[in-house]
Scaffold this active site. Structure first.
Site, mmCIF file in Angstrom:
data_model
loop_
_atom_site.group_PDB
_atom_site.id
_atom_site.type_symbol
_atom_site.label_atom_id
_atom_site.label_comp_id
_atom_site.label_asym_id
_atom_site.label_seq_id
_atom_site.Cartn_x
_atom_site.Cartn_y
_atom_site.Cartn_z
ATOM 1 N N HIS A 149 -3.808 6.155 3.394
ATOM 2 C CA HIS A 149 -4.465 4.947 2.891
ATOM 3 C C HIS A 149 -3.832 3.666 3.453
ATOM 4 O O HIS A 149 -4.550 2.755 3.905
ATOM 5 C CB HIS A 149 -4.380 4.976 1.356
ATOM 6 C CG HIS A 149 -5.209 3.954 0.651
ATOM 7 N ND1 HIS A 149 -4.781 2.659 0.451
ATOM 8 C CD2 HIS A 149 -6.425 4.025 0.069
ATOM 9 C CE1 HIS A 149 -5.711 1.995 -0.216
ATOM 10 N NE2 HIS A 149 -6.719 2.797 -0.463
ATOM 11 N N SER B 240 -11.176 -0.505 -1.232
ATOM 12 C CA SER B 240 -9.896 -0.474 -0.514
ATOM 13 C C SER B 240 -10.088 -0.788 0.955
ATOM 14 O O SER B 240 -9.193 -1.325 1.597
ATOM 15 C CB SER B 240 -9.258 0.920 -0.602
ATOM 16 O OG SER B 240 -8.537 1.075 -1.778
ATOM 17 N N ASP C 254 0.840 -1.200 0.000
ATOM 18 C CA ASP C 254 0.000 0.000 0.000
ATOM 19 C C ASP C 254 0.881 1.258 0.000
ATOM 20 O O ASP C 254 1.964 1.237 -0.581
ATOM 21 C CB ASP C 254 -0.940 -0.061 1.229
ATOM 22 C CG ASP C 254 -2.256 0.656 1.001
ATOM 23 O OD1 ASP C 254 -2.224 1.868 0.774
ATOM 24 O OD2 ASP C 254 -3.320 0.015 1.057
#
Ligand SMILES: *[C@@H]1O[C@H](CO)[C@@H](O)[C@H](O)[C@H]1NC(C)=O
Ligand SMILES: *[C@@H]1O[C@H](CO)[C@@H](O)[C@H](O)[C@H]1NC(C)=O
Ligand SMILES: *[C@@H]1O[C@H](CO)[C@@H](O)[C@H](O)[C@H]1NC(C)=O
Ligand SMILES: *[C@@H]1O[C@H](CO)[C@@H](O)[C@H](O)[C@H]1NC(C)=O
Ligand SMILES: *[C@@H]1O[C@H](CO)[C@@H](O)[C@H](O)[C@H]1NC(C)=O
Ligand SMILES: *[C@@H]1O[C@H](CO)[C@@H](O)[C@H](O)[C@H]1NC(C)=O
Ligand SMILES: *[C@@H]1O[C@H](CO)[C@@H](O)[C@H](O)[C@H]1NC(C)=O
Ligand SMILES: *[C@@H]1O[C@H](CO)[C@@H](O)[C@H](O)[C@H]1NC(C)=O
Ligand SMILES: *[C@@H]1O[C@H](CO)[C@@H](O)[C@H](O)[C@H]1NC(C)=O
Length: 583
Positions: free
Chosen positions: A214, A540, A150
């Site tokens: 994220h 996600s 990620d």
């Protein structure tokens, strides 16, 4: 470039660097015949690592040299050798060299390098996940390692605190690419970053540190500690936790401001599945591709062969048929559904009416009421706008003298830049087609549906001093969950229609999880809200929920294959959903 064990450069090092630079310029000078700009990055996939091969990198170099015909150019062109988990390499090639390489025996596929994109806690309670892990469960989990590919991680987050963790499991062979500002601990036991192009955008940090948010969000959703209280400005207050809170995390940072490059993704897989991890979580993807030309499918295949399941996001390109990505039969492809915690940003008008809107509004209004103005009544005429455009509150279309300090009513759910430029105190946006996903803004905003929006407009047009207040977002429980969201990519599988995709669905709407303090709540210029936990939506977010669930199964059944774990989740998922509907 690796910056492990960084120490002051020695004189010999500087001399070597100087020589390297000279050689580099010489090389450019003598290779004008094939200028670098005519070469594009391709990935050559060559299947399994052969059982007996002294050095795959040397083999890759030799192959390139035969294709290119010049050792110096070949060495300059070779970008990555993949040799730990599978066999292949990334290199800069001309079109002719690409053709030549594709025809070589042993080369399965050669495909162009592309850019994948990110598929941007209460959720675990919602799917009735056990909260009270026993000591033996903790011990089983602490031997599990989740590989998260990620944007990196924010190691100081309480979700990744290592108090009470023993040393990393012995099976782990990964590394920690620590720098002056990043170090691993007994929770985050490995961390590396991949950006072979050296393409660092504004805000990118060349270390495993997450400057986006994220990666911290997904890692804490899969395997974050129990953290109480966790909330976003008080919104969604409660306990944040991952699916396997006691598991370890190995970080492979592959996504940057520009996106996630295929050649970096392949290298991260090559490393991760030879590092001794138990599960891969990857919440990003590119266009659906034939599996031999899809870096995530290739990586997941070789991980699967080593007993490691890859959990992938299905993508946010729904609701169109065939929009699902990450379709390989051997990976777990996860769609996104709502949870029973809903968010609402209520709007109260001067006439006492209250409307339930949608947004993520962290701002508390200091005034009990502010005047409302309709965007269509406030065009910036000197800039050439009429009411028929300013009604949508587009950037630059509003008259600051009329809008400043007021709540502006807009007939379009935009990003709010028009109202911000005009100094609005807030914005009520009508015509919101969906009421599920809450987005944050840089000013107080509430999105209303068409019915409620037209009522606000009628009120503001029929009163001499129309007023309103936009309240801070609040959460409440709603039994109408779960359902799959409009944005969640849909099947059928565009590559292999006979294999159903997505495989299952997980919580992916308004999920609270750890965030990076190297950015803000929105990451937008002008935002000053640095937060430890943030609420975002997407497949996600559902992907690491599935990763956590899969890891939980694995913690209880260490010998189960990826297919067995996947099957267990897919066949019990339906049962969990039915049980919830019955309550
Ligand atoms: C967790 O709590 C539930 C009920 O509160 C109980 O039935 C269950 O056995 C507990 N699990 C563990 C692992 O302690
Ligand atoms: C190092 O990390 C801290 C946060 O822990 C951050 O405030 C600081 O700016 C970082 N320094 C560098 C050089 O990246
Ligand atoms: C969040 O919940 C905790 C209890 O878990 C409570 O003590 C705290 O005051 C709450 N915080 C906010 C901002 O609501
Ligand atoms: C929605 O609005 C109504 C008033 O129309 C209000 O009574 C109710 O509390 C609101 N719902 C939520 C969840 O805030
Ligand atoms: C709009 O939202 C209100 C709740 O505030 C609801 O009662 C109404 O049915 C919704 N209308 C449409 C068309 O979705
Ligand atoms: C309300 O006032 C506080 C300080 O008094 C300020 O920090 C905050 O930004 C104000 N809120 C809004 C929405 O203007
Ligand atoms: C807005 O109105 C003006 C003049 O009445 C007209 O020329 C223009 O085409 C209209 N624009 C739109 C987007 O309707
Ligand atoms: C109208 O737009 C122009 C050009 O963007 C800008 O310079 C001006 O300040 C605006 N006027 C008002 C009153 O907002
Ligand atoms: C406002 O009201 C006037 C007449 O009362 C009407 O002509 C006009 O169309 C209304 N505007 C809006 C945006 O509803």
């Amino acid at each position: 470039m690796a910056i492990e064990g960084r120490s002051p450069p020695s004189r010999r090092f500087l001399a070597a660097t100087l020589i390297a630079y000279c050689a580099f310029f010489l090389m450019i000078a003598c290779c004008r015949a094939t200028p670098a700009q005519d070469r594009k990055v391709y990935i050559a996939y060559m299947g399994n690592c052969p059982k007996t091969q002294a050095s795959l990198p040397a083999l890759h170099f030799g192959l390139l040299q035969r294709i290119i015909g010049n050792a110096k150019v070949a060495s300059d062109s070779l970008i990555y050798s993949y040799h730990r988990t599978f066999n292949g390499f990334a290199a800069r090639l001309t079109e002719a060299e690409h053709q030549k390489l594709s025809a070589y025996e042993g080369v399965v596929s050669v495909f162009p390098n592309k850019i994948a994109k990110l598929h941007t806690t209460r959720s675990w309670d919602f799917i009735r996940y056990p909260k009270n892990a026993s000591t033996s469960t903790r011990r089983q989990q602490s031997n599990l390692i989740i590989g998260v590919l990620d944007t990196g991680i924010w190691p100081e987050s309480p979700s990744f605190d290592d108090s009470g963790y023993g040393p990393p499991p012995k099976k782990f062979k990964g590394r920690c690419q620590s720098s002056s500002n990043f170090s691993c601990n007994n929770k985050i036991i490995g961390a590396r970053f991949y950006n072979v192009a050296g393409d660092y955008g504004p805000g990118d940090i060349p270390s495993p540190r997450d400057s986006d948010g994220h990666g911290s969000h997904t890692a804490s959703t899969a395997a974050g500690n129990f953290v109480t209280p966790a909330n976003l400005y008080g919104i969604a207050n409660g306990t944040a936790r991952g699916g396997v809170p006691a598991a370890r995390i190995a970080v492979y940072k592959i996504c940057w401001a520009f996106g996630c490059s295929y050649d970096d993704i392949m290298k991260a897989f090559d490393d991760a599945c030879s590092d001794g991890i138990d599960m891969v979580s990857l919440s990003a993807g590119g266009l659906a591709m034939e599996y031999f030309r899809d870096p995530i499918a290739i990586g997941a295949f070789h991980c699967m062969k080593k007993g490691i399941l890859t959990s992938n996001s299905a993508g946010n390109d729904g609701p169109f048929p065939g929009s699902v990505s990450n379709n390989s039969p051997w990976s777990l492809t996860v769609a996104a559904n709502t949870i029973d915690r809903k968010l609402t940003t209520n709007v109260k008008l001067g006439n006492g009416e209250i409307y339930n809107g949608t947004s993520l509004n962290s701002f508390v209004s200091n005034k009990s009421m502010s005047p409302i103005i309709y965007g269509g009544d406030a065009p910036n005429k000197t800039a050439g706008y009429e009411g028929n455009v300013s009604r949508y509150c587009y950037s630059g279309s509003l008259d600051r003298n009329l809008v400043q300090g007021k709540i502006v009513y807009c007939e379009f759910a935009g990003q709010g830049d028009g109202p911000i430029e005009a100094g609005a105190a807030g914005a009520i946006m009508g015509n919101n087609p969906q009421g599920d996903v809450a987005f944050p803004y840089l000013l107080p905003v509430s999105l209303l549906n068409e019915t409620d929006g037209s009522k606000v407009l009628t009120y503001s047009n029929s009163t001499s001093d129309p007023t309103a207040v936009i309240y801070k977002t609040v959460d409440y429980l709603d039994g109408s969950s779960p359902y799959v969201l409009y944005f969640s990519s849909r099947g059928p599988n565009p590559i292999t229609p006979d294999i159903l995709k997505p495989d299952l669905t997980g919580p992916g709407v308004n999920i609270l999880a750890a965030w990076s303090q190297g950015t803000t709540m929105t990451g937008l210029p002008g935002d000053e809200r640095v937060v430890a936990y943030n609420i975002i939506s997407g497949t996600s977010m559902s992907c690491p929920h599935a990763t956590g669930a899969a890891a939980y199964v694995k913690s209880l059944h260490r010998t189960w294959s990826p297919a067995a774990i996947k099957s267990a989740l897919m066949t019990t998922g339906a049962h969990v959903t039915m049980e919830i509907y019955q309550h």
